[in-house]
Write a protein that holds these residues in place. Structure first.
Motif, PDB file in Angstrom:
ATOM      1  N   ARG A  50      47.332  73.574  31.551  1.00  0.00           N
ATOM      2  CA  ARG A  50      46.848  72.302  31.012  1.00  0.00           C
ATOM      3  C   ARG A  50      45.486  72.473  30.327  1.00  0.00           C
ATOM      4  NH1 ARG A  50      48.669  67.214  32.354  1.00  0.00           N
ATOM      5  NH2 ARG A  50      47.362  65.618  31.447  1.00  0.00           N
ATOM      6  N   ASP A  51      44.626  73.315  30.908  1.00  0.00           N
ATOM      7  CA  ASP A  51      43.308  73.588  30.338  1.00  0.00           C
ATOM      8  C   ASP A  51      43.154  75.103  30.177  1.00  0.00           C
ATOM      9  OD1 ASP A  51      40.646  73.860  29.661  1.00  0.00           O
ATOM     10  OD2 ASP A  51      39.868  72.703  31.351  1.00  0.00           O
ATOM     11  N   PRO A  52      43.661  75.662  29.079  1.00  0.00           N
ATOM     12  CA  PRO A  52      43.642  77.115  28.891  1.00  0.00           C
ATOM     13  C   PRO A  52      42.253  77.740  28.968  1.00  0.00           C
ATOM     14  CG  PRO A  52      44.997  76.073  27.219  1.00  0.00           C
ATOM     15  CD  PRO A  52      44.293  74.973  27.948  1.00  0.00           C
ATOM     16  N   GLY A  53      41.239  77.024  28.549  1.00  0.00           N
ATOM     17  CA  GLY A  53      39.881  77.557  28.546  1.00  0.00           C
ATOM     18  C   GLY A  53      39.285  77.738  29.929  1.00  0.00           C
ATOM     19  N   SER A  54      39.925  77.188  30.948  1.00  0.00           N
ATOM     20  CA  SER A  54      39.402  77.295  32.309  1.00  0.00           C
ATOM     21  C   SER A  54      40.082  78.396  33.119  1.00  0.00           C
ATOM     22  CB  SER A  54      39.575  75.954  33.036  1.00  0.00           C
ATOM     23  OG  SER A  54      40.953  75.675  33.257  1.00  0.00           O
ATOM     24  N   ALA A  55      40.954  79.181  32.496  1.00  0.00           N
ATOM     25  CA  ALA A  55      41.753  80.177  33.217  1.00  0.00           C
ATOM     26  C   ALA A  55      40.897  81.228  33.910  1.00  0.00           C
ATOM     27  CB  ALA A  55      42.726  80.854  32.271  1.00  0.00           C
ATOM     28  N   GLN A  56      41.223  81.469  35.176  1.00  0.00           N
ATOM     29  CA  GLN A  56      40.609  82.525  35.968  1.00  0.00           C
ATOM     30  C   GLN A  56      41.727  83.402  36.512  1.00  0.00           C
ATOM     31  OE1 GLN A  56      38.733  80.084  38.961  1.00  0.00           O
ATOM     32  NE2 GLN A  56      36.773  80.122  37.888  1.00  0.00           N
ATOM     33  N   PHE A  57      41.554  84.708  36.435  1.00  0.00           N
ATOM     34  CA  PHE A  57      42.573  85.641  36.902  1.00  0.00           C
ATOM     35  C   PHE A  57      41.993  86.547  37.973  1.00  0.00           C
ATOM     36  CE2 PHE A  57      44.002  84.436  32.709  1.00  0.00           C
ATOM     37  CZ  PHE A  57      45.377  84.368  32.831  1.00  0.00           C
TER      38      PHE A  57
END
Length: 127
Positions: A50-57
Motif C-alpha cells: 500500500r505504501d511502497p516507500g515505507s518498505a523494510q526488508f
C-alpha cells in the motif's frame, strides 16, 4: 516569471507523481543475495504494498529451490507499520507472494502456506 512558473509546476509534478521505490534493509542479509535478483525482487514486492516507500526488508535468504525468501514490513492505510510478514520471490518467472493472514478463511491460509512449503521458504524462514 513565466520560467519560474514552469519550473515550479515541473517540480510539483515530478515530486508528487514519481513512485517511491526505495527500500530499507534492516540487517546484512541482503549482501548474500545476487544484486540482479535482489533488485528485481524488491521492485516486484514493493509494488504489492500500500505504501511502497515505507518498505523494510530483513532475513533475506535463498531457499533450496532458488527462490528468495524474507520478511517485509510496510505502512498500512492508517500510516502504521503492519509488522514483518514473510514473502517469497521466484526469479524464474519474476513472481512474488506475500503471506497474509486471512483470519476468516483457514483453508486459504493453508493454501498460501503450501507455496512456502513447496519452495522451501517455510524452513528457510523458520515458519
Amino acid at each position: 516569471m513565466k520560467t519560474l512558473t514552469v519550473v515550479a509546476t515541473f517540480a510539483i509534478v515530478v515530486c508528487c507523481t514519481a513512485p517511491a521505490t526505495s527500500a530499507e534493509f534492516l540487517d546484512g542479509t541482503k549482501d548474500a543475495i545476487p544484486p540482479e535478483i535482489l533488485d528485481a525482487a524488491v521492485s516486484t514486492i514493493i509494488h504489492k504494498l500500500r505504501d511502497p516507500g515505507s518498505a523494510q526488508f530483513q532475513g533475506l535468504v535463498m531457499a533450496r529451490s532458488k527462490v528468495l525468501c524474507g520478511f517485509v514490513n510496510a505502512k498500512n492505510g492508517f500510516g502504521g507499520y503492519v509488522g514483518f510478514t514473510p514473502f517469497l520471490y521466484n526469479p524464474a518467472d519474476r513472481s512474488a507472494s506475500i503471506l497474509k493472514n486471512h483470519e476468516d478463511n483457514e483453508a486459504w491460509n493453508e493454501l498460501e502456506m503450501m507455496v512456502f512449503k513447496f519452495t522451501g521458504c517455510d524452513t528457510a524462514l523458520g515458519l
